[in-house]
Design an enzyme around this catalytic site. Sequence first.
Site, short mmCIF file in Angstrom:
data_model
loop_
_atom_site.label_atom_id
_atom_site.label_comp_id
_atom_site.label_asym_id
_atom_site.label_seq_id
_atom_site.Cartn_x
_atom_site.Cartn_y
_atom_site.Cartn_z
CB ALA B 45 -0.94 0.00 1.21
CG HIS B 267 -4.80 -18.59 6.56
ND1 HIS B 267 -4.74 -19.89 6.12
CD2 HIS B 267 -4.81 -17.82 5.45
CE1 HIS B 267 -4.71 -19.90 4.80
NE2 HIS B 267 -4.75 -18.65 4.36
NE ARG B 331 -7.80 -16.84 3.47
CZ ARG B 331 -6.94 -15.94 3.07
NH1 ARG B 331 -6.72 -14.86 3.78
NH2 ARG B 331 -6.29 -16.10 1.94
NE ARG B 436 -7.00 -10.41 3.99
CZ ARG B 436 -6.25 -11.26 3.28
NH1 ARG B 436 -6.45 -11.42 1.99
NH2 ARG B 436 -5.31 -11.97 3.88
CG LEU B 442 -1.39 -9.20 -2.01
CD1 LEU B 442 -0.77 -10.25 -2.94
CD2 LEU B 442 -0.29 -8.37 -1.36
#
Lengths: 245, 639
Positions: B45, B267, B331, B436, B442
């Site tokens: 970022a 995760h 996830r 997410r 990304l």
Amino acid sequence: MKIKLKIWRQESAEAKGGFVSYDLEGVSKEMSFLEMLDYLNSTLIEGDEEPVAFEHDCREGICGCCSLFINGRPHGPAGETTTCELRMTQFEDGSEIVIEPWRSRVFPVIRDLIVDRSAFDKILQAGGFISANTGAAPEANSIPIAKHKADEAFDAAICVGCGACVASCPNGSAMLFVAAKVSQLALLPQGRAEAKKRVRKMVAKMDELGFGACGNIGACEAECPKGIKISHIARLNREFLRASI
Amino acid sequence: MTMLDAKIPAGPLADKWSNHKNSIRLVNPANRTKLDIILVGTGLAGAAAASTLGELGYNVKAFCFQDTPRRAHSVAAQGGINAAKNYRNDGDSAFRLFHDLIKGGDYRAREANVHRMAEVSNQSIDQMVASGVPFAREYSGYLDNRSFGGVQVSRTFYAKGQTGQQCLLGAYSGLIRQLARGKVTMYPRRDMLEVVIVDGEARGIITRNLVTGEIERHSGHAVVLATGGYGTIYYLSTLAVGSNASAAWAAHRKGALFANPSFVQIHPTSLPQLNDYQAKLTLMSESLRNDGRIWVPKEKGDRRHPNSIPEEERDYYLERRYPAFGNLVPRDVASRAAKERCDAGYGVGDTGLSVYLDFGGAIEKQGKKAIEAKYGNLFEMYNKLAGINPYEEPMRIYPAGHYTMGGLWVDYNLMTTVPGLYAIGESNFSDHGANRLGASSLMQCAGDGYFILPVTIGDYLAERFRTPRISTDGAEFDAAEKEARDKLERIMAVGGKQTVTSFHKRLGRIMWDDCGMVRNEAGLQKALSSLSELKEEFWREVKVPGRLDQVNQELEKAVRVADFFELGQLMCRDALSRKESCGAHFREESQTPEGEAQRIDAEYSYVAAWEHKGEGSDHEFHKEPLKFENVEIKERSYK
Ligand SMILES: Cc1cc2nc3c(=O)[nH]c(=O)nc-3n(C[C@H](O)[C@H](O)[C@H](O)COP(=O)(O)OP(=O)(O)OC[C@H]3O[C@@H](n4cnc5c(N)ncnc54)[C@H](O)[C@@H]3O)c2cc1C
Ligand code: SF4
Ligand code: FES
């Protein structure tokens, strides 16, 4: 297990450094090499000594921070392995392990095992990029690239900028690092426009910074944790020749 | 409590961003050179933002704690980056990507931001390819895509298992190009300690030079944070070990609200913890679930070698519970299902805290070569770390802390509640709601950095070019520097007996047990009281050797851990106050009869944003109500 460590200690760039020995008991084969150093550091702190400074971040072989010269080899005895991926299974009970920082004129020691590798950034600044302004890019699929070329560019692009190539080279040359970037961008059509200028400027910067000349010895390839091939140096040389005529 | 206004532009969803771009103020090129922007963090970022802002003509002062931007944690992203290119002609579009993200985030993200992220995703891929990012290609020479993490289209671009490295190096090459032009000045090996506020606006930062120990002042017309996530609060996580919350927390202490702090993604496919020395958990890319099948033995405590457990005695529990998505469920769902099996006694390995990820079938069907081409480097990495060859026997995996959806609250312009202070990338809370989806961080980082912030920050700076270069001599800088110095001196002065790491481990354990994959009222209350005891012990017992004015890695760690204690407390309060389950936030008290997360939309369809009220006082709670006008709110079912 019990090991004997001989570690380079140096308080600052200006200070005079030297080896200090430590007998470390209670090391487990299950530790990674850096976990072994974490463990050493916790015993040092508890014993009122200052811990050994070393660089690390990702601890999975991708950021290029870790950079230890172990028993005379950058990143230690295992092939294609960064220091952080090295495991204590590689070492026997009772063995002596000598740990030094990268040794290079161009990478001065900052403290203990931490060196200053900013010279690498300077080389890239000289031309290790494609001048593509944000917003001006064409549709991504408008530039087909043969798969084998893209794959070869990728194989060069995975350099992590660790500096093991320089540390392993008797001449202290940075050719493998520079070649990896030159080669990646030379293989891609997007990178062709600036190819001549790029290779000239990067090589000039490398020389100016005081890195040694490449003598085709091949130590860099043998010690590179990412398996970057020396054939990229050949491509750099070709590119350089083309740029000079 | 106040209701927060995200300043979302009017108009239909798909037109909001273009309308906004057409109507916000711009800074003319000559004036941009009079403006200094401080940018903390040069991961994907930050590096993308630095290169773009530099190109536009602003003077960028960029900071990171590593020796060079190329080592930022973004480098470790493995699996891929999403974009709605629809190269596979499988029905993808910006709207479908938006829809998947809103659903994946369990209806706790802001529609307008998510749609904008989907809209700019294609441009990010174009930009990266133009910069020389060697994404995977098909034999035709065109870009390859794969399906990734809980969606039914193939929209993920990748560069073997090193997508993050290649994306970051692409953005970093743009940044160094601006370094060469003198538009970006890089300040590496710096820890940001304080934000400086002058007349209510962010005007500078205080840093510690990690080589000399010097406390430094830097000023600018605006400050942008791109400092990443704080999953390292669990001590063991998949993040680079230096990742931290300290920069965001410094902003928070100075008035920037912190949103949804307890939304943390665990995760499902990390290497399990093998021993007590371990300093991090290595992620095994989610892409492995495309071909790998997850199972545990049907028999409790079955200790046979996995290869000698016959097919009919294996419980492919994801395929059993979620026939529609099987091993590709999102996830949070996959993580909880693994925890459920292990807690029930079916886990494998010495600790019983892992499950199998098996490629036996895939190798049989597709051949070893095909599997090697897709996952070769991941298999090698696994073999190096675990000493098991995944071509021959199943991997063992377990969930690990991975990504923080929570972060600094920002409005549509990505500005925090402090005027002139922005947050982009993982450091803000914005786009992922309560969970997410894979390959979309990304995407967000690139979108924020390349295409969104450089436009929206103009709206704020348009008026500021008249403000002369900001001096670092004012009283505000004096005060901020003093605050930073006092904190460091206080830590050094404790002079206790225990290492920083020992505290971090204990802190991580508390957070993992009670504010991790599963939360409940009693556990969170317990965690709050353990945290305050541990924090007190830290300030009494921690030992930081060395001096302030030299390289001092223990001091760096200590600052991070000290901030983690406070953030941990806020995470628990946030988790307590949200009595529903949503996405990764699973409150045991709120589940369906089948044990799935039960949202309570009528009460909790909002972003929780917390205001710091000073040391020792409770945070004040604010709300940003969420409206869903473009998707139908459903139970998030993957059955
Ligand atoms: C193992 C792993 C795999 C992943 N795989 C994927 C994937 O396949 N696809 C995907 O989309 N996402 C993936 N993610 C998530 C993604 O990588 C991150 O969310 C993303 O890279 C964050 O980027 P960033 O630019 O926001 O911050 P980062 O890359 O974390 O950069 C943070 C920057 O801030 C600086 N900084 C931090 N604190 C300070 C401070 N106090 N002072 C000064 N500077 C500071 C750092 O030096 C650094 O430059 C993965 C994450 C992990 C852990
Ligand atoms: S070429 Fe290899 S050894 Fe040299 S910096 Fe790159 S990864 Fe390290
Ligand atoms: S710590 Fe990142 S490569 Fe070793």
